[in-house]
Design a protein around this motif. Sequence first.
Motif, PDB file in Angstrom:
ATOM      1  N   SER A  85      -3.311  12.699   5.446  1.00 24.10           N
ATOM      2  CA  SER A  85      -2.298  12.398   6.452  1.00 24.10           C
ATOM      3  C   SER A  85      -1.878  10.925   6.378  1.00 24.10           C
ATOM      4  CB  SER A  85      -2.821  12.734   7.848  1.00 24.10           C
ATOM      5  OG  SER A  85      -3.978  11.974   8.145  1.00 24.10           O
ATOM      6  N   ALA A  86      -2.827  10.032   6.047  1.00 23.51           N
ATOM      7  CA  ALA A  86      -2.491   8.606   5.913  1.00 23.51           C
ATOM      8  C   ALA A  86      -1.558   8.388   4.730  1.00 23.51           C
ATOM      9  CB  ALA A  86      -3.765   7.778   5.754  1.00 23.51           C
ATOM     10  N   VAL A  87      -1.830   9.065   3.625  1.00 20.16           N
ATOM     11  CA  VAL A  87      -0.954   8.950   2.457  1.00 20.16           C
ATOM     12  C   VAL A  87       0.427   9.491   2.782  1.00 20.16           C
ATOM     13  CG1 VAL A  87      -0.556   9.778   0.105  1.00 20.16           C
ATOM     14  CG2 VAL A  87      -2.845   9.035   0.798  1.00 20.16           C
ATOM     15  N   SER A  88       0.473  10.648   3.436  1.00 19.53           N
ATOM     16  CA  SER A  88       1.744  11.254   3.800  1.00 19.53           C
ATOM     17  C   SER A  88       2.536  10.340   4.732  1.00 19.53           C
ATOM     18  CB  SER A  88       1.500  12.609   4.467  1.00 19.53           C
ATOM     19  OG  SER A  88       2.720  13.189   4.879  1.00 19.53           O
ATOM     20  N   HIS A  89       1.840   9.712   5.688  1.00 15.50           N
ATOM     21  CA  HIS A  89       2.502   8.820   6.637  1.00 15.50           C
ATOM     22  C   HIS A  89       3.075   7.593   5.927  1.00 15.50           C
ATOM     23  CE1 HIS A  89       3.382   6.780  10.382  1.00 15.50           C
ATOM     24  NE2 HIS A  89       2.656   5.739   9.982  1.00 15.50           N
ATOM     25  N   GLN A  90       2.317   6.987   4.997  1.00 14.54           N
ATOM     26  CA  GLN A  90       2.800   5.810   4.276  1.00 14.54           C
ATOM     27  C   GLN A  90       4.039   6.151   3.445  1.00 14.54           C
ATOM     28  OE1 GLN A  90      -0.412   4.179   1.969  1.00 14.54           O
ATOM     29  NE2 GLN A  90      -1.671   3.703   3.769  1.00 14.54           N
ATOM     30  N   ARG A  97       0.822  -1.209   0.000  1.00 12.86           N
ATOM     31  CA  ARG A  97       0.000   0.000   0.000  1.00 12.86           C
ATOM     32  C   ARG A  97       0.858   1.262   0.000  1.00 12.86           C
ATOM     33  NH1 ARG A  97      -0.584  -2.090   5.248  1.00 12.86           N
ATOM     34  NH2 ARG A  97       0.144  -0.717   6.918  1.00 12.86           N
ATOM     35  N   ALA A 110      -4.993  10.879  -1.981  1.00 11.80           N
ATOM     36  CA  ALA A 110      -5.848  10.358  -0.908  1.00 11.80           C
ATOM     37  C   ALA A 110      -7.274  10.147  -1.406  1.00 11.80           C
ATOM     38  CB  ALA A 110      -5.847  11.317   0.274  1.00 11.80           C
ATOM     39  N   SER A 113       0.577   4.092  -2.791  1.00 11.13           N
ATOM     40  CA  SER A 113       0.328   5.492  -2.432  1.00 11.13           C
ATOM     41  C   SER A 113       1.381   6.393  -3.061  1.00 11.13           C
ATOM     42  CB  SER A 113       0.346   5.653  -0.911  1.00 11.13           C
ATOM     43  OG  SER A 113      -0.745   4.975  -0.321  1.00 11.13           O
ATOM     44  N   LEU A 163      -8.360   7.385   1.169  1.00  8.13           N
ATOM     45  CA  LEU A 163      -7.636   7.561   2.427  1.00  8.13           C
ATOM     46  C   LEU A 163      -7.648   9.038   2.786  1.00  8.13           C
ATOM     47  CD1 LEU A 163      -4.497   5.321   1.681  1.00  8.13           C
ATOM     48  CD2 LEU A 163      -6.450   4.696   3.118  1.00  8.13           C
ATOM     49  N   THR A 164      -7.133   9.349   3.953  1.00 10.47           N
ATOM     50  CA  THR A 164      -6.948  10.749   4.329  1.00 10.47           C
ATOM     51  C   THR A 164      -5.583  11.203   3.830  1.00 10.47           C
ATOM     52  OG1 THR A 164      -5.948  10.205   6.454  1.00 10.47           O
ATOM     53  CG2 THR A 164      -8.352  10.417   6.386  1.00 10.47           C
TER      54      THR A 164
END
Length: 292
Positions: free
Chosen positions: A34-39, A8, A26, A12, A31-32
């Motif tokens: 922030s979730a994309v940025s974190h991954q 994932r 996102a 991303s 996704l959010t």
Amino acid sequence: MSIQTPIRGLRSFCVAAKCLSFKHAASQLYLTPSAVSHQIKQLEEQLGTELFIRGTRSITLSAMGKQFYQSVSPIIHELESTIIEFTQRTSNKTIVIALPEFFASELFIPKLKQWSEQYPEINLQLEMMSVGEEASPLADLSIVLSSGQPNASIVNELFPMRYIPACNPQVFEQFNQSPQSLNQLPLILHRSRPWAWHQWAELANIDNFDPQQIIQLDSMYGIARAAQQGMGVALIPLPISQAWFDEKSLVPLFDCALDTKDRYFLIQHENLNNRPELTLFSQWVNQTFRTN
């Protein structure tokens, strides 16, 4: 890069690299931001390099990011295509069957409506084969014409083949019913059986069999079609060509038929026994086409 890198995160990254926006990526990935940025941050930590140059309101790929995207994007695309293909195949229960062209046109397709009405939730993918051609390795089931038992895990014999001299009604009217008259007519046969006419003549006890012209074709349909068009007399395979006689497109010249070792077989591959739709389809093929 560690083999623990989650798919994932790579996906991303590819989506973000394509649209150059964590927000738009996102949205496409459900996704959010922030979730994309974190991954992607986790991916960068594993690679030990920055993939994006982050601005106040925009992002751009770094030099390493561009190289990584060019390498990874085709792999992710292929992986996604494979997952979609297998997902559709599983949900739709698609069966891939390889079978000879003449068998398909004369026997299989005319009966296919029975199967479709009984099992509308199971899809079929037909792959046509020429005589002697090997079935695709992707086929779940195969129908083959062979003079011996095929080397396979599960084999069911469907029916044997025999050959009978036949022509169209116009040629039949001109024929004087003398076996020796065959010497003056073009004789048509399949090139995989070049001596079939001589074998038939010997079986029919025809003396002085010396045909003036023999025409060899590499297609069973072509043989039947040539005889139907008046090209000459053909050795027509039965029972697979019975519809041509029922429709009076072809007329048998003699009752004597050449019996051969040729037989049609249904082959099921050993690694596919856990699919119930294959069991259903195999049973239907056997019940529909098998003769005792």
